[in-house]
Scaffold this motif. Structure first.
Motif, PDB file in Angstrom:
ATOM      1  N   MET A 133      -2.483  12.814 -18.679  1.00 53.21           N
ATOM      2  CA  MET A 133      -1.828  11.565 -18.291  1.00 53.21           C
ATOM      3  C   MET A 133      -2.310  11.122 -16.911  1.00 53.21           C
ATOM      4  N   LYS A 134      -2.671   9.878 -16.809  1.00 50.77           N
ATOM      5  CA  LYS A 134      -3.188   9.339 -15.551  1.00 50.77           C
ATOM      6  C   LYS A 134      -2.034   9.122 -14.583  1.00 50.77           C
ATOM      7  N   ILE A 135      -2.311   9.344 -13.321  1.00 47.58           N
ATOM      8  CA  ILE A 135      -1.284   9.132 -12.309  1.00 47.58           C
ATOM      9  C   ILE A 135      -1.928   8.390 -11.162  1.00 47.58           C
ATOM     10  N   SER A 136      -1.172   7.469 -10.547  1.00 43.16           N
ATOM     11  CA  SER A 136      -1.800   6.793  -9.423  1.00 43.16           C
ATOM     12  C   SER A 136      -0.977   6.968  -8.159  1.00 43.16           C
ATOM     13  N   PHE A 137      -1.545   7.747  -7.252  1.00 47.31           N
ATOM     14  CA  PHE A 137      -0.912   7.984  -5.957  1.00 47.31           C
ATOM     15  C   PHE A 137      -1.151   6.778  -5.063  1.00 47.31           C
ATOM     16  N   PRO A 138      -0.271   6.563  -4.081  1.00 52.10           N
ATOM     17  CA  PRO A 138      -0.405   5.363  -3.251  1.00 52.10           C
ATOM     18  C   PRO A 138      -1.630   5.398  -2.337  1.00 52.10           C
ATOM     19  N   VAL A 139      -2.216   4.226  -2.158  1.00 52.40           N
ATOM     20  CA  VAL A 139      -3.322   4.062  -1.221  1.00 52.40           C
ATOM     21  C   VAL A 139      -2.755   3.773   0.172  1.00 52.40           C
ATOM     22  N   GLU A 140      -1.644   3.068   0.190  1.00 55.38           N
ATOM     23  CA  GLU A 140      -0.956   2.707   1.432  1.00 55.38           C
ATOM     24  C   GLU A 140       0.461   3.265   1.366  1.00 55.38           C
ATOM     25  N   PRO A 141       1.008   3.687   2.511  1.00 53.01           N
ATOM     26  CA  PRO A 141       2.406   4.109   2.478  1.00 53.01           C
ATOM     27  C   PRO A 141       3.354   2.915   2.372  1.00 53.01           C
ATOM     28  N   SER A 142       4.270   2.955   1.415  1.00 54.55           N
ATOM     29  CA  SER A 142       5.296   1.911   1.309  1.00 54.55           C
ATOM     30  C   SER A 142       6.521   2.509   0.644  1.00 54.55           C
ATOM     31  N   PHE A 143       7.607   2.588   1.404  1.00 51.85           N
ATOM     32  CA  PHE A 143       8.845   3.139   0.863  1.00 51.85           C
ATOM     33  C   PHE A 143       9.311   2.315  -0.339  1.00 51.85           C
ATOM     34  N   ASP A 144       9.277   0.976  -0.193  1.00 51.99           N
ATOM     35  CA  ASP A 144       9.756   0.100  -1.264  1.00 51.99           C
ATOM     36  C   ASP A 144       8.992   0.314  -2.563  1.00 51.99           C
ATOM     37  N   HIS A 174      15.369  11.710  -5.135  1.00 47.65           N
ATOM     38  CA  HIS A 174      14.211  10.951  -4.662  1.00 47.65           C
ATOM     39  C   HIS A 174      14.312  10.664  -3.165  1.00 47.65           C
ATOM     40  N   LEU A 175      13.408  11.236  -2.402  1.00 48.37           N
ATOM     41  CA  LEU A 175      13.256  10.970  -0.975  1.00 48.37           C
ATOM     42  C   LEU A 175      14.541  11.231  -0.192  1.00 48.37           C
ATOM     43  N   ILE A 176      14.801  12.507   0.017  1.00 48.43           N
ATOM     44  CA  ILE A 176      16.022  12.935   0.718  1.00 48.43           C
ATOM     45  C   ILE A 176      15.977  12.567   2.204  1.00 48.43           C
ATOM     46  N   ASN A 177      14.799  12.298   2.721  1.00 47.17           N
ATOM     47  CA  ASN A 177      14.638  11.847   4.117  1.00 47.17           C
ATOM     48  C   ASN A 177      13.961  10.475   4.074  1.00 47.17           C
ATOM     49  N   PRO A 178      14.686   9.459   3.603  1.00 45.02           N
ATOM     50  CA  PRO A 178      14.044   8.158   3.356  1.00 45.02           C
ATOM     51  C   PRO A 178      13.495   7.513   4.616  1.00 45.02           C
ATOM     52  N   TRP A 179      14.160   7.730   5.739  1.00 44.22           N
ATOM     53  CA  TRP A 179      13.660   7.167   7.004  1.00 44.22           C
ATOM     54  C   TRP A 179      12.276   7.737   7.303  1.00 44.22           C
ATOM     55  N   GLY A 180      12.121   9.037   7.128  1.00 45.03           N
ATOM     56  CA  GLY A 180      10.836   9.679   7.409  1.00 45.03           C
ATOM     57  C   GLY A 180       9.731   9.176   6.503  1.00 45.03           C
ATOM     58  N   THR A 181      10.048   8.976   5.230  1.00 41.44           N
ATOM     59  CA  THR A 181       9.041   8.452   4.305  1.00 41.44           C
ATOM     60  C   THR A 181       8.663   7.029   4.697  1.00 41.44           C
ATOM     61  N   ALA A 182       9.662   6.207   4.979  1.00 41.26           N
ATOM     62  CA  ALA A 182       9.396   4.792   5.284  1.00 41.26           C
ATOM     63  C   ALA A 182       8.570   4.646   6.564  1.00 41.26           C
TER      64      ALA A 182
END
Ligand SMILES: [Zn+2]
Length: 373
Positions: A1-12, A100-108
């Motif tokens: 199965m193909k998966i596409s990881f982000p090229v740019e960081p974006s929380f949204d 999903h993303l227990i530290n959302p501030w850090g991810t964003a």
């Protein structure tokens, strides 16, 4: 199965992708809103998806973003697996719980730490008790609080670091700094003085969703420690626990067991064995009656020296710099690339291995018997 990881960081983007996949799979969603906003003014939250019967006695939980920036790997794998699970039935009496993303501030904000400069994996402690002492960090602290990113002050700090690396080696420095410290809110690997928002949220999730389960796997998803392109399955706890033997039987030599304590030797895995306050221990403490297999997937990226530089520059950026100007954006970008290498083979490999680990756990769950108490 193909998966596409982000090229740019974006929380949204990560959040939308996760929520869409969860809804399409028929999962029930619960949202824990975070009090702060992301860099683009976006609302932040930890979303929880429950897939399967509400009263399932066996649960497979995945947890992303303990270290915010590492959440781009975890979140993408969670969404990909949800898309896969949408078209296949779960084993009888088994549910999948995705946090999903227990530290959302850090991810964003593309940071390893949270909004309080706290490393969540040093924060799951009993704050009523004496906090760990790390006196050897004191001599290194000024490396991380130097006001200049270049120039004489930076040179002085670089020299201090180089002298310590010459004596202790990178892994020796890493063992001291990475062990965590509780005295300097402006320092590296700060563990905090109280339970953070993410800590309280995770404990609430554990009590609400996992406590009724008799048997559970928990996978805490990380990148950045260990050899490039080597996703490692680990058990990281302060002591052995009943479910560990089941996990060892199930995964055999794939599972690396690391027991942490204050005097531990440098671990060959790149994970700091001296630190306490790990998520793993928090889950075991929160769920004494659940037969728990508490595991970590740690996907290695770059060597210690460039990882340390990326973390140190990012630390400077949020102490003294501006994340929005050109230099700030370059530093943030370097941190993102350090934890989410722009390398298709690395990306394919971490997903393949993560999926294998989850599939094996899912298939085994119905057959694992809780320890009789
Ligand atoms: Zn991590």
């Amino acid at each position: 199965m193909k998966i596409s990881f982000p090229v740019e960081p974006s929380f949204d983007t990560q959040r939308t992708q996760f929520l869409d996949a969860a809804r399409a799979a028929g999962a029930v969603l619960t949202t824990y809103a975070h009090p702060l906003k992301g860099p683009n003014g976006e609302a932040l939250a930890t979303d929880v998806a429950w897939l399967g019967k509400p009263d399932a006695s066996r649960v497979l939980m995945t947890l992303s973003g303990t270290h915010g920036v590492e959440g781009y790997y975890g979140s993408t794998c969670q969404a990909a697996w949800l898309r896969e699970l949408a078209s296949q039935p779960l084993p009888d009496d088994v549910a999948v719980l995705m946090v999903h993303l227990i530290n959302p501030w850090g991810t964003a904000w593309v940071r390893r730490v949270n909004e309080d400069n706290v490393d969540l994996n040093r924060n799951y402690l009993d704050f009523a008790a004496a906090l760990p002492d790390n006196s050897r960090y004191e001599a290194l602290h000024e490396i991380y609080t130097c006001r200049d990113i270049d120039g004489p002050q930076r040179q002085h700090a670089d020299d201090l670091l180089a002298r310590n690396v010459a004596v202790l080696g990178w892994s020796g420095v890493q063992a001291i700094v990475g062990a965590g410290q509780y005295l300097h809110a402006d320092g590296l690997f700060y563990g905090g003085q109280q339970p953070t928002w993410s800590n309280r949220t995770l404990r609430d999730i554990a009590g609400r969703f996992l406590k009724p389960a008799q048997v559970a796997f928990v996978f805490d998803l990380h990148t950045g420690a260990g050899a490039f392109g080597h996703p490692m399955l680990m058990s990281i706890t302060q002591r052995a626990y009943p479910g560990l033997a089941d996990a060892q039987r199930l995964y055999g030599p794939w599972l690396y067991t690391l027991l942490t304590h204050a005097d531990a030797e440098v671990s060959e895995t790149g994970v700091v064995a001296r630190a306490t306050g790990y998520t793993s221990q928090a889950m075991l403490d929160a769920l004494p009656d659940t037969h728990l297999m508490q595991l970590v997937i740690e996907c290695g990226t770059y060597p210690e020296a460039p990882m340390h530089t990326a973390l140190r520059d990012d630390h400077w950026l949020h102490l003294y710099g501006d994340p929005r100007d050109a230099r700030g954006r370059a530093i943030s970008r370097a941190l993102f690339d350090s934890f989410m290498p722009a390398d298709d083979d690395w990306r394919e490999l971490v997903w393949t291995r993560t999926r294998q680990i989850w599939k094996r756990a899912l298939a085994a769950l119905p057959g694992i018997q809780p320890v009789q108490r």
